[in-house]
Every structure is written in structure tokens, then in C-alpha cells.
Design a protein around this motif. Structure first.
Motif, PDB file in Angstrom:
ATOM      1  N   HIS A   1      -5.841   5.421   7.027  1.00 46.78           N
ATOM      2  CA  HIS A   1      -5.066   4.179   6.895  1.00 46.78           C
ATOM      3  C   HIS A   1      -5.937   3.170   6.153  1.00 46.78           C
ATOM      4  O   HIS A   1      -6.941   2.696   6.707  1.00 46.78           O
ATOM      5  CB  HIS A   1      -4.690   3.639   8.283  1.00 46.78           C
ATOM      6  CG  HIS A   1      -3.959   4.650   9.126  1.00 46.78           C
ATOM      7  ND1 HIS A   1      -2.607   4.607   9.342  1.00 46.78           N
ATOM      8  CD2 HIS A   1      -4.407   5.754   9.777  1.00 46.78           C
ATOM      9  CE1 HIS A   1      -2.241   5.641  10.102  1.00 46.78           C
ATOM     10  NE2 HIS A   1      -3.313   6.348  10.378  1.00 46.78           N
TER      11      HIS A   1
ATOM     12  N   VAL B   1      -5.998  -0.456   4.633  1.00 49.14           N
ATOM     13  CA  VAL B   1      -5.176  -1.659   4.829  1.00 49.14           C
ATOM     14  C   VAL B   1      -5.745  -2.863   4.077  1.00 49.14           C
ATOM     15  O   VAL B   1      -6.950  -2.941   3.845  1.00 49.14           O
ATOM     16  CB  VAL B   1      -5.014  -2.008   6.324  1.00 49.14           C
ATOM     17  CG1 VAL B   1      -3.900  -1.212   6.947  1.00 49.14           C
ATOM     18  CG2 VAL B   1      -6.284  -1.776   7.105  1.00 49.14           C
TER      19      VAL B   1
ATOM     20  N   MET C   1      -0.868  -4.783  10.108  1.00 52.76           N
ATOM     21  CA  MET C   1      -0.628  -3.580   9.295  1.00 52.76           C
ATOM     22  C   MET C   1      -1.285  -2.357   9.890  1.00 52.76           C
ATOM     23  O   MET C   1      -0.831  -1.237   9.664  1.00 52.76           O
ATOM     24  CB  MET C   1      -1.093  -3.807   7.877  1.00 52.76           C
ATOM     25  CG  MET C   1      -0.064  -4.623   7.125  1.00 52.76           C
ATOM     26  SD  MET C   1      -0.413  -4.603   5.393  1.00 52.76           S
ATOM     27  CE  MET C   1       0.672  -5.936   4.888  1.00 52.76           C
TER      28      MET C   1
ATOM     29  N   SER D   1       1.082   1.137  10.987  1.00 52.12           N
ATOM     30  CA  SER D   1       0.966   2.559  10.634  1.00 52.12           C
ATOM     31  C   SER D   1       0.217   3.383  11.681  1.00 52.12           C
ATOM     32  O   SER D   1       0.540   4.555  11.873  1.00 52.12           O
ATOM     33  CB  SER D   1       0.340   2.730   9.244  1.00 52.12           C
ATOM     34  OG  SER D   1      -1.014   2.361   9.221  1.00 52.12           O
TER      35      SER D   1
ATOM     36  N   THR E   1      -1.995   6.552   4.443  1.00 47.52           N
ATOM     37  CA  THR E   1      -1.094   5.413   4.286  1.00 47.52           C
ATOM     38  C   THR E   1      -1.894   4.295   3.661  1.00 47.52           C
ATOM     39  O   THR E   1      -2.949   3.914   4.183  1.00 47.52           O
ATOM     40  CB  THR E   1      -0.535   4.973   5.655  1.00 47.52           C
ATOM     41  OG1 THR E   1       0.168   6.077   6.219  1.00 47.52           O
ATOM     42  CG2 THR E   1       0.423   3.797   5.507  1.00 47.52           C
TER      43      THR E   1
ATOM     44  N   THR F   1      -1.743   0.401   1.824  1.00 47.63           N
ATOM     45  CA  THR F   1      -1.054  -0.843   1.478  1.00 47.63           C
ATOM     46  C   THR F   1      -1.998  -1.673   0.629  1.00 47.63           C
ATOM     47  O   THR F   1      -3.139  -1.900   1.034  1.00 47.63           O
ATOM     48  CB  THR F   1      -0.667  -1.635   2.741  1.00 47.63           C
ATOM     49  OG1 THR F   1       0.034  -0.759   3.625  1.00 47.63           O
ATOM     50  CG2 THR F   1       0.221  -2.807   2.404  1.00 47.63           C
TER      51      THR F   1
ATOM     52  N   GLY G   1      -3.209   1.902  -5.564  1.00 46.49           N
ATOM     53  CA  GLY G   1      -2.200   2.880  -5.135  1.00 46.49           C
ATOM     54  C   GLY G   1      -2.196   4.112  -6.038  1.00 46.49           C
ATOM     55  O   GLY G   1      -2.082   5.249  -5.569  1.00 46.49           O
TER      56      GLY G   1
ATOM     57  N   GLU H   1       2.559   1.359  -0.035  1.00 42.63           N
ATOM     58  CA  GLU H   1       3.266   0.078   0.055  1.00 42.63           C
ATOM     59  C   GLU H   1       2.500  -0.877  -0.852  1.00 42.63           C
ATOM     60  O   GLU H   1       1.392  -1.286  -0.536  1.00 42.63           O
ATOM     61  CB  GLU H   1       3.261  -0.381   1.514  1.00 42.63           C
ATOM     62  CG  GLU H   1       4.426  -1.258   1.839  1.00 42.63           C
ATOM     63  CD  GLU H   1       4.094  -2.701   1.579  1.00 42.63           C
ATOM     64  OE1 GLU H   1       4.253  -3.118   0.401  1.00 42.63           O
ATOM     65  OE2 GLU H   1       3.685  -3.391   2.515  1.00 42.63           O
TER      66      GLU H   1
ATOM     67  N   CYS I   1       3.351  -9.227   0.726  1.00 38.14           N
ATOM     68  CA  CYS I   1       3.893  -8.269  -0.247  1.00 38.14           C
ATOM     69  C   CYS I   1       5.378  -8.521  -0.468  1.00 38.14           C
ATOM     70  O   CYS I   1       5.882  -8.358  -1.572  1.00 38.14           O
ATOM     71  CB  CYS I   1       3.643  -6.851   0.214  1.00 38.14           C
ATOM     72  SG  CYS I   1       3.941  -6.602   1.961  1.00 38.14           S
TER      73      CYS I   1
ATOM     74  N   GLY J   1       9.943  -0.742   2.988  1.00 36.86           N
ATOM     75  CA  GLY J   1       9.202  -0.020   1.960  1.00 36.86           C
ATOM     76  C   GLY J   1       9.878  -0.211   0.625  1.00 36.86           C
ATOM     77  O   GLY J   1      10.934  -0.833   0.539  1.00 36.86           O
TER      78      GLY J   1
ATOM     79  N   SER K   1       6.946  -0.474  -6.125  1.00 39.57           N
ATOM     80  CA  SER K   1       6.575  -1.020  -4.814  1.00 39.57           C
ATOM     81  C   SER K   1       6.155   0.087  -3.845  1.00 39.57           C
ATOM     82  O   SER K   1       5.688  -0.210  -2.744  1.00 39.57           O
ATOM     83  CB  SER K   1       7.716  -1.845  -4.224  1.00 39.57           C
ATOM     84  OG  SER K   1       7.887  -3.028  -4.972  1.00 39.57           O
TER      85      SER K   1
ATOM     86  N   GLU L   1       7.879   2.377   6.259  1.00 38.75           N
ATOM     87  CA  GLU L   1       7.189   2.034   7.489  1.00 38.75           C
ATOM     88  C   GLU L   1       8.144   1.249   8.370  1.00 38.75           C
ATOM     89  O   GLU L   1       9.205   0.836   7.944  1.00 38.75           O
ATOM     90  CB  GLU L   1       5.950   1.209   7.162  1.00 38.75           C
ATOM     91  CG  GLU L   1       4.994   2.001   6.260  1.00 38.75           C
ATOM     92  CD  GLU L   1       3.598   1.472   6.298  1.00 38.75           C
ATOM     93  OE1 GLU L   1       2.919   1.744   7.301  1.00 38.75           O
ATOM     94  OE2 GLU L   1       3.183   0.782   5.357  1.00 38.75           O
TER      95      GLU L   1
END
Ligand code: NAP
Ligand code: MG
Length: 479
Positions: free
Chosen positions: A147, A149, A157, A161, A225, A227, A233, A250, A284, A449, A454, A459
Motif C-alpha cells: 500500500h 499512500v 487512505m 485500503s 494499491t 494513490t 502510477g 487512484e 484527488c 475510483g 484517474s 476502493e
């Protein structure tokens, strides 16, 4: 703050310094003072955390779901009891107003509660194949989940997740943002106190390139995951491609709030202010483009400017309406976008820089850019600050075209009393969530999501459980 916190990684239920022995500085954005020194994680720390999560996985997976649920419920309750303490640290470290920090901590508790409730209720199917067979599916956890974040909702966040991941029987390794590691570690303190088994929840602090990248590339994680920004990303997806890990991304947005000519200007202004100024625009799903019908524009802007002028900008612990931006880098980025907008022909009708009473620091005034055209950079790119771009439209089809004319597609707001129009827009919008007549409507229960850049995967709500499970079909011949 006189004392500087010393932060370690949390691996296998132990506090572990960085393998390198190095630390990095963590700031209070309201004062730009150092408040903590955190372990500067690198690949060996990540290896250790993933190994711990791997060792913990079989027993956690095989535990009775209601026993996993009991621990997650306990975590939710403990978070509620200590909401004031958590909110203090979250506000201090992220610059978010204290009351908002508290709501986010309570929201985090809600994630743990919601997914604790799902732990023993997420069933497989029984599939009819006729008298010769019995067929059913099992929903199995992925294994070790990573994760990564960002800093804008540091603990919330993680809850979003990690709670569904743990509820479904996965173990977790978290890499918080370099700016905001404190509450991820405070959550570890709670988990330890409540008796979570070693290795179920692990935290490695550090920089994206040094700790995040080796985590995302690790051969022994099963899913990730992420974000954050679109650029990172992309790197996460590439890293996941190497070992074919499942990915949830995300990646932010440039979301519209669309105000039709039948709307009440005061209501539209209130929703727009909330959409763009919450968390100083570092959201976001912020509503960063106001698309307003040309006949209503003057009325809405008049109400919006008046409202914006009443907002207090200040240090997080004084619980202002807008706290500081997270970092100098982010301040300069936001300031740079205002200048870009002006060069492109937009007009600053409010704000544009620091509030006059705050000559220094990372504080940024509520800012409105008028005369924005859809193709301008300030109408296309995520600014991540309290900067609203105002664009007019003449009819529904033009509104939809402008709304959809960006690479992002996270959320969209529609303000109208015409039900048919609201639903036609909702169908036509490229966005994972549509808010009608109340921006940010929904909650921990509603799937969230993005479309387009994007991201993908959903989630929140029941949907998130699909991210953290895989289906196994078992077909049995019985005669
Ligand atoms: P970011 O770099 O994408 O950071 C998000 C997370 O990814 C952080 O934990 C970060 O660590 C980590 N990371 C960075 N590089 C990595 C890499 N190569 N491999 C693995 N992990 C990595 O975002 P940012 O720099 O904080 O903000 C930049 C922009 O991203 C913002 O201005 C905003 O537009 C957007 N953003 C979007 C969201 C959102 O909610 N969708 C949240 C935050 C930012 P470090 O903290 O050490 O960099
Ligand atoms: Mg970064």
C-alpha cells in the motif's frame, strides 16, 4: 514543539531502525519546523517487511473470519477512543485543520468497522451444472499486499485500503508518504497493543524512490494499491507488469462541478467552495473546475467570492478553514499554476498567492481564476491547491463535452433541480462517482475510483473487497 519524535519502521511487531542507519526529517507544514526524524527505508528494510508479511499470511488467512473481524472492530473502537490524539498528530504533520483531521480519523475507524463487518460475509457462489456436478467458488485473499499512500489523507487512505485487505485475510506492507509517516506508525502502536499477530500490518517509512520503488518491484508481493500522481502510477504499473501483480491505482483528477441555470446561486456557491477549498484543495476528488451556465455565472461568482472572503487561512492546530499546503514544493507548484493561468489569459478575481496577513509560510488564499477556456493548462492539469478554474457553457451538451474533455475522470458534481437533466448528465459523465446537488455526497460505503487516467479498481464500499480477493472455482464430478 520542542521534542523531535524518533520514528522507526514497524516490522513483524517490532520497532526497527533503517538498515542504512539513516533518518530523514519530517515537518509541521504550519511552521516548517522539524517535528520528527524517521527511518530512511531502502530495499533491505522492504525485504524484511515483505518477509514478515509473508510469514504471517498463512495463519492470518486461515484464522476464523470472525476472529479477524474482532481485531478490526477493536482497532476501530480504539481509534475512536483516541481520535483526539490521532487528530492532533494528523493535523500537526499534514497541516489539515484540526476538526477535519478528527473527521478523517473517525472515517478511518469507520473503514475498519465496515470491513470488519464484511470479513465473515463475503461469500462465494454455488453454480448449477446439473446432477453430475457440485460447483462452488472460494474467495481467497491475494497474499501480501503493498500500500503506497500519499500525504493528503495520511491515515484515512491507509484505512481505506488496509482494512479491506486485512479483513479478507491478506497481510500488508505500507509505505506512507515521506511528508506524513506519523499516524501510520501510531496505528501500528494500537495494533500491537490490541494483539494483532506479528507481520500482519507493517510500515516502512522513507522516500518514494528508495522505499516505494523496491516495494512496488518486490517479487514476493501479490498486489499493490497506489494513490498519488499519474507519473508514479505509471511506474507502479510497469513494476507490477514484471511479476504480474494485481494493481489498484487512484491517480487524482480534474473534476468538474457543473451548475445549470435553474440552480440556486447560493447553494451552488456553497457546494463549489466545499469542493475546491476542502483540505486546501489537496484532494484527488476536489471540484477544481466550475462549469457554470453563462446566465448564472455572475450570481454564482458573486456569492462564491463573498463566501471565500470569509474563510480563515492559518495553522492547522488553530482549526482554520484552510490550513497550509503540505510543502514548499507544493506551494511553488500551485503558485506556478496561477501564473500559468494568467499567461494563458485567465483573470485572478480572488487570491492568487499567500493571504496578506501571512507574509511567510505555506499558506495559500482561496483563489478563483475567471475567463478560463477548456483547453488551458489550468483547466486540464491537476493543481492540487485551493485554485478554482471558472468556465462557462451554454447548454447541456456543451457542459458534458467540456466536463469530459480532460484525461482524468474521477468524480463530477451536478447542480440542478431538473431530474431528467441530472440523470442524463450522470450517464454521460466520464467519472467513477457523480454527486448530484451535494458535492462529496457518499461515504465509506460508496465505491470510489477513476475512469481514464484517474486510475482503475474501486476502493471503498463492498466493491473494494474484490481488489483483495481472487476467485477459485471448484468443480466436482459426483457421479
Ligand atoms: P507521488 O510522488 O505520486 O506520491 C505518492 C506516493 O508514492 C508517496 O508515498 C511517494 O513517496 C510514493 N512514490 C514516489 N515515487 C515513487 C516510486 N518511484 N515508486 C514507488 N513509490 C513512489 O505524489 P506527490 O509527489 O506527493 O505529489 C505530486 C502530485 O501528485 C500532486 O501535486 C498531485 O497532483 C498528485 N497527488 C495526487 C493524490 C491523489 O490523491 N490522487 C495524492 C497526492 C498527490 P514520497 O512521498 O517519498 O514521494
Ligand atoms: Mg513524490
Amino acid at each position: 514543539m520542542s521534542t523531535v519524535l524518533q520514528l522507526s519502521h514497524f516490522i513483524d511487531n517490532a520497532w526497527v531502525p533503517a538498515a542504512s542507519g539513516e533518518q530523514f526529517e519530517v515537518y509541521d507544514p504550519s511552521t516548517e519546523q522539524v517535528i520528527a526524524l524517521a527511518a530512511r527505508g531502502t530495499a533491505p528494510d522492504v525485504d524484511k517487511a515483505v518477509e514478515a508479511a509473508r510469514r504471517a499470511f498463512p495463519a492470518w488467512r486461515d484464522a476464523k473470519p470472525r476472529d479477524r473481524a474482532a481485531l478490526l472492530f477493536a482497532l476501530a473502537n480504539a481509534l475512536r477512543e483516541r481520535a483526539a490524539d490521532f487528530a492532533h498528530w494528523e493535523a500537526l504533520n499534514s497541516g489539515k485543520p484540526l476538526a477535519r483531521a478528527r473527521r478523517e480519523i473517525l472515517g478511518t475507524a469507520r473503514y475498519f468497522e465496515f470491513y470488519a463487518g464484511a470479513a465473515d460475509k463475503f461469500y462465494g457462489d454455488s453454480i448449477p451444472l446439473g446432477g453430475d456436478y457440485v460447483d462452488f467458488t472460494l474467495r481467497e485473499p491475494l497474499g501480501v499486499t503493498a500500500h503506497i499512500v500519499p500525504w493528503n489523507f495520511p491515515l484515512n487512505m491507509i484505512g481505506r485500503s488496509v482494512a479491506p485487505a486485512l479483513a479478507m485475510g491478506n497481510t500488508a506492507v505500507v509505505k506512507p508518504a515521506e511528508q506524513t509517516p506519523i499516524t501510520a506508525l501510531k496505528l501500528a502502536e494500537l495494533a500491537l497493543e490490541l494483539g494483532f499477530p506479528a507481520g500482519v500490518y507493517n510500515v516502512v517509512t522513507g522516500y518514494g524512490e528508495e522505499a516505494g520503488a523496491p516495494l512496488s518491484r518486490h517479487a514476493d508481493i501479490d498486489g499493490i494499491t497506489f494513490t498519488g500522481s499519474v507519473e508514479v502510477g505509471r511506474l507502479i504499473m510497469k513494476a507490477a507488469a514484471e511479476h504480474i501483480h494485481s494493481v489498484v491505482l487512484e491517480l487524482g483528477g480534474k473534476s468538474p462541478i457543473i451548475v445549470f441555470e435553474d440552480a440556486d446561486p447560493a447553494h451552488a456557491a456553497a457546494e463549489t467552495a466545499k469542493a475546491i477549498y476542502s483540505n486546501s484543495g489537496q484532494v484527488c476528488s476536489a471540484g477544481s473546475r466550475l462549469l457554470v451556465h453563462e446566465r448564472l455565472k455572475d450570481d454564482v461568482l458573486e456569492a462564491l467570492v463573498a463566501r471565500s472572503q470569509t474563510l480563515r487561512v492559518g495553522p492547522a492546530l488553530e482549526d482554520p478553514d484552510l490550513g497550509p499546503l503540505i510543502s514548499r514544493e507544493q506551494f511553488e507548484r500551485v503558485q506556478g499554476y496561477v501564473e500559468t493561468g494568467q499567461q494563458e489569459g485567465a483573470r485572478v478575481i480572488l487570491g492568487g498567492t499567500r493571504p496578506p496577513e501571512r507574509a511567510r509560510g505555506l499558506f495559500f488564499s482561496p483563489t478563483i481564476l475567471d475567463n478560463v477556456r477548456p483547453e488551458m493548462r489550468v483547466a486540464q492539469e491537476e493543481i492540487f491547491g485551493p485554485v478554482l478554474s471558472v468556465i462557462t457553457f451554454q447548454d447541456e451538451s456543451e457542459a458534458l463535452k467540456i466536463a469530459n474533455g480532460v484525461h482524468y475522470g474521477l468524480v463530477a458534481g451536478v447542480i440542478t433541480n431538473d431530474l431528467g437533466r441530472a440523470l442524463r448528465m450522470a450517464r454521460g459523465l466520464h467519472a467513477g462517482q457523480v454527486f448530484i446537488n451535494e458535492y462529496f455526497a457518499g461515504g465509506e460505503e460508496t465505491p470510489f475510483g477513476g475512469y481514464k487516467q484517474s486510475g482503475f479498481g474501486r476502493e471503498k464500499g463492498w466493491e473494494a473487497l474484490y481488489n483483495y480477493t481472487q476467485v477459485k472455482n471448484i468443480a466436482i464430478r459426483i457421479r
